[in-house]
Design an enzyme around this catalytic site. Structure first.
Site, PDB file in Angstrom:
ATOM      1  N   ASP A   1     -11.439  15.312  14.657  1.00 10.69           N
ATOM      2  CA  ASP A   1     -10.088  15.868  14.674  1.00 10.69           C
ATOM      3  C   ASP A   1      -9.562  16.043  16.095  1.00 10.69           C
ATOM      4  OD1 ASP A   1      -7.708  16.936  13.913  1.00 10.69           O
ATOM      5  OD2 ASP A   1      -8.504  18.895  13.340  1.00 10.69           O
TER       6      ASP A   1
ATOM      7  N   ASP B   1      -2.779  12.469  15.979  1.00  7.26           N
ATOM      8  CA  ASP B   1      -3.737  13.369  15.326  1.00  7.26           C
ATOM      9  C   ASP B   1      -4.631  12.607  14.358  1.00  7.26           C
ATOM     10  OD1 ASP B   1      -5.080  15.464  14.223  1.00  7.26           O
ATOM     11  OD2 ASP B   1      -3.382  16.254  13.091  1.00  7.26           O
TER      12      ASP B   1
END
Ligand SMILES: *[C@@H]1O[C@H](CO)[C@@H](O)[C@H](O)[C@H]1NC(C)=O
Ligand SMILES: *[C@@H]1O[C@H](CO)[C@@H](O)[C@H](O)[C@H]1NC(C)=O
Ligand SMILES: *[C@@H]1O[C@H](CO)[C@@H](O)[C@H](O)[C@H]1NC(C)=O
Ligand SMILES: *[C@@H]1O[C@H](CO)[C@@H](O)[C@H](O)[C@H]1NC(C)=O
Ligand SMILES: *[C@@H]1O[C@H](CO)[C@@H](O)[C@H](O)[C@H]1NC(C)=O
Length: 396
Positions: free
Chosen positions: A89, A275
């Site tokens: 992440d 992201d």
């Protein structure tokens, strides 16, 4: 769909709440080895690979496209290490384990005295914070890494936690009682402990052909030139907030359609984030409307929050082009659509065509007007360069 960006809950919940999809966990056979056993060249390559672990420098590890909606990588914690499949992440910065395989403490596990609590775009975890030894690759071992042990959590189906490779500022306010303390990330510690010379993460993702497809690679400490073609185009991390807290960049424009017959999707330079922990490509509602209106018959499916495209328009889908740092990164028709043979795994109706581009839940002008997520990065190599405060993309 997942959205693990920390702090973005208000923005994302509108999307993910309506678009919640449950993902049953299915174990698959391991991928067939592609190593060319017996060939001298392959042996030399393997020797060089093994030797590279002795030196400090860029280290590439595999990453798995799991359930089509997230990438995981295997991370060891403790001594001897227990291995956890952690979501990769770039939209958050805490590293934690325990949502699947429970945290196994060893002699290297030391309680920090802190509670930890992080809320994500989808889900949350809270628990206790430890220092422990973290193994990112054979011989690539960080000591004294602060990690979370998730004791209560939601929305981590089929994974054991997160390896947070966003900017360290995103750890602010996650510890208690020391709420002002930042938690050095695995990238920060790998650099300070001399395991890498440059604080750079190279990310290679690709469209999955199976439910758990180990088709990705992460390079800790640099880029892997075998994983892209041409030049990497870099663009600075944006000075616009809140995007600037993340791996935020400006896209200078986005269009749908071929040159001369295009629809403007993003008209001016606009800040958003890159992201890996968000599955889709999300656009501010007004940008998304321009895109969807350009596809005849496309409409929003309220129950999933995804765009559906009528069969008559599927073969007519035109490229969606983002200009970043002066280079056009084009998502072709296939890149914009969820392959229909994956619909069931995503929890979608079997006979509809869904898109991977969706809406953010707010109009543009708020300093975070798009999220370039996993489905974009399945088409391009991505570089997260802390040293030069920039993000790079290249064609693959
Ligand atoms: C996915 O594949 C990787 C690599 O083979 C494996 O380590 C991991 O356990 C698998 N994950 C799941 C959830 O099956
Ligand atoms: C975690 O933080 C959230 C948001 O600040 C709060 O609502 C929740 O009560 C906290 N949970 C725990 C267990 O501390
Ligand atoms: C471990 O790391 C923390 C910061 O995360 C630091 O305060 C502490 O001094 C370190 N301990 C050792 C033994 O290096
Ligand atoms: C978008 O990129 C594609 C692929 O390079 C190209 O064919 C198309 O003309 C581009 N569209 C615009 C508006 O430039
Ligand atoms: C980036 O986008 C924001 C709007 O989101 C804008 O205010 C800013 O000027 C842009 N920055 C650059 C360098 O173009």
């Amino acid at each position: 769909m997942q959205s693990f960006s920390a702090l973005l809950s208000a923005v994302i919940l509108a999307t993910s709440a309506s678009a919640f999809i449950s993902m049953p966990l299915t174990k698959l056979a391991p991928p067939a080895g592609s190593y060319l056993a017996g060939l001298p060249d392959a042996d030399r390559a393997r020797a060089a690979f093994l030797k590279s672990f002795a030196a400090s420098g860029p280290t590439t590890v595999p990453a798995s496209n799991l359930a089509y909606v997230q990438y995981t990588t295997s991370v060891g914690v403790g001594s001897p290490p227990t291995y956890y499949n952690l979501v990769v992440d770039t939209g958050s910065s805490n590293t934690f384990v325990g949502t699947g395989t429970k945290y196994v403490q060893t002699s290297t596990s030391i309680f920090t005295g802190e509670d930890v609590n992080v809320t994500y775009g989808s889900g949350y975890f809270s628990g206790l914070e430890y220092f422990d030894q973290v193994t990112l690759a054979p011989g690539f071992v960080i000591t004294n890494q602060s990690i979370g042990d998730a004791l209560s959590y939601a929305d981590f189906e089929g994974v054991d936690g997160i390896v947070g490779v966003g900017p360290v500022i995103l750890t602010e306010g996650t510890l208690s009682p020391d709420t002002d303390e930042l938690i050095p990330t695995v990238m920060n510690n790998a650099l300070s402990q001399g395991l890498i010379q440059e604080e750079i993460l190279g990310v290679s993702f690709a469209p999955a052909t199976s439910y758990n497809d180990t088709n990705g690679a992460l390079t800790y400490g640099g880029i892997d030139s075998s994983l892209y073609i041409g030049e990497i185009t870099y663009t600075p991390v944006t000075a616009t907030y809140p995007a600037g807290y993340y791996w935020g960049i400006n896209v200078t424009d986005a269009t749908y359609g071929s040159a001369g017959a295009e629809t403007t999707v993003i008209p001016t330079s606009t800040a958003g984030i890159v992201d890996t922990g968000t599955t889709l490509v999300l656009l501010a509602d007004n940008f998304f409307d321009s895109y969807m209106k350009a596809i005849p018959g496309a409409k929003l499916d309220e129950s999933t929050g995804l765009m559906t495209v009528p069969a008559s328009s599927v073969s007519e889908i035109q490229p969606l082009n983002f200009t970043v740092g002066g280079t056009v990164f084009s998502m072709d028709a296939a890149a914009q659509l969820i392959p229909t043979d994956q619909n069931t795994a995503w929890g979608l109706s079997a006979n509809k065509q869904y898109g991977v581009v969706s809406y953010l839940g707010t109009n543009s002008g708020e300093g975070l007007d798009f999220i370039i997520g996993q489905k974009f990065m399945e088409n391009f190599y991505a570089v997260f360069d802390t040293d030069s405060n920039r993000v790079g993309f290249a064609y693959t």
